[in-house]
Design a protein around this motif. Structure first.
Motif, short mmCIF file in Angstrom:
data_model
loop_
_atom_site.label_atom_id
_atom_site.label_comp_id
_atom_site.label_asym_id
_atom_site.label_seq_id
_atom_site.Cartn_x
_atom_site.Cartn_y
_atom_site.Cartn_z
N TRP A 1 29.62 4.40 3.10
CA TRP A 1 29.98 5.83 3.09
C TRP A 1 31.46 6.00 3.42
CZ3 TRP A 1 27.65 10.64 2.22
CH2 TRP A 1 28.33 11.75 2.72
N ALA B 1 26.89 8.93 -1.31
CA ALA B 1 28.31 8.97 -0.95
C ALA B 1 29.17 9.23 -2.18
CB ALA B 1 28.73 7.66 -0.29
N ASP C 1 25.04 2.20 -1.60
CA ASP C 1 25.14 3.65 -1.62
C ASP C 1 23.80 4.23 -2.05
OD1 ASP C 1 25.91 6.26 -1.69
OD2 ASP C 1 27.30 6.06 -3.38
#
Length: 267
Positions: free
Chosen positions: A110, A157, A99
């Protein structure tokens, strides 16, 4: 004792950290608690501990990425205890290796975080709300994060999902308030769960501490007591809110810690 006496609560991600603290405190104050976790052995151990301390608790396997598993956890709660009054949507994931920033983020990561961190909140609420209506109302509590308010160099994310949790909390509260269903969120800053203490070197913990308004970092019970308050009738006129539990880390001009250090050098 008795702040949530007679209530039934489902705590997702309740085998450790914030979830475990919340489950313990809810049970201590009179709630019957279901602990749902992917680590089902940890959930069983937590439920056993609560029972041994005079509380009432059960455990169930929960995969927050799977719709059927979330539905099963809610239905298990109602089947076991006859109703559900409190839902703590606490499951959340982050992955510092995948991430990343928006150019380099793993797109599968994600999607995974959108499912686990955000869609699980939607689904838990979706399945609990009809039963809460039957029970005359309830309290839904969601774990957001200060990452939903302050951006970072990575964790794109994670931050996006937590910002969405804050917004979804507001929507749920608006849509179901007339049914006596409240929905609030808690946004932790750094909380020294066992996992955080294991994975964050002391030097990193000290960096967070440097920018706190308070002279210490947070502990799981700091969130657990907030969850207990939101689950109880003490908060009956509070809905649609996100309570930031972060030691004042984000309230000041970001340069204040360095400025104070500079001023002290001249003393």
């Amino acid at each position: 004792m008795g702040r949530v006496e007679g209530k039934v609560a489902l705590v997702t991600g309740g085998a450790s950290g914030i979830g475990l603290s919340s489950a313990r405190l809810l049970a201590k104050e009179g709630a019957r608690v279901v602990i749902g976790d992917y680590n089902v052995e940890g959930a069983k151990a937590a439920a056993k501990e609560i029972e041994e301390n005079g509380g009432s608790a059960s455990a169930i396997f929960l995969d927050a990425s799977q719709q059927a598993s979330i539905k099963e956890a809610v239905e298990f709660t109602v089947k076991t205890y006859g109703k559900i009054n409190v839902l703590f949507n606490n499951v959340g994931l982050t992955n510092l290796q995948k991430d990343l920033d928006v150019v380099h983020i793993d797109l599968e990561e994600w999607d995974r975080l959108m499912d686990v961190n955000l869609k699980s909140v939607l689904l838990g609420s979706r399945y609990a709300i009809p039963y809460m209506k039957e029970a005359g109302g309830g309290s839904i509590i969601n774990t957001a994060s200060m990452a939903g308010f302050a951006s970072d160099a990575i964790r794109s994310a994670y931050g996006a999902t937590k910002a969405a949790v804050v917004n979804l909390t507001s929507y749920i509260s608006t849509q179901y308030g007339k049914d006596h269903i409240r929905c609030n969120a808690v946004a932790p800053g750094l909380i020294l769960t066992p996992a955080a203490e294991k994975n964050l070197p002391q030097e990193v913990q000290d960096i967070f501490l440097k920018f706190n308004a308070l002279p210490y970092n947070g502990e799981p019970d700091d969130i657990g007591y907030t969850v207990l308050f939101l689950a109880s009738d003490e908060s009956k006129y509070i809905t649609g809110q996100t309570i930031k539990v972060e030691g004042g880390h984000y309230i000041a001009n970001p340069s204040i810690a360095d400025f104070n250090q500079y001023m002290q050098q001249g003393e």
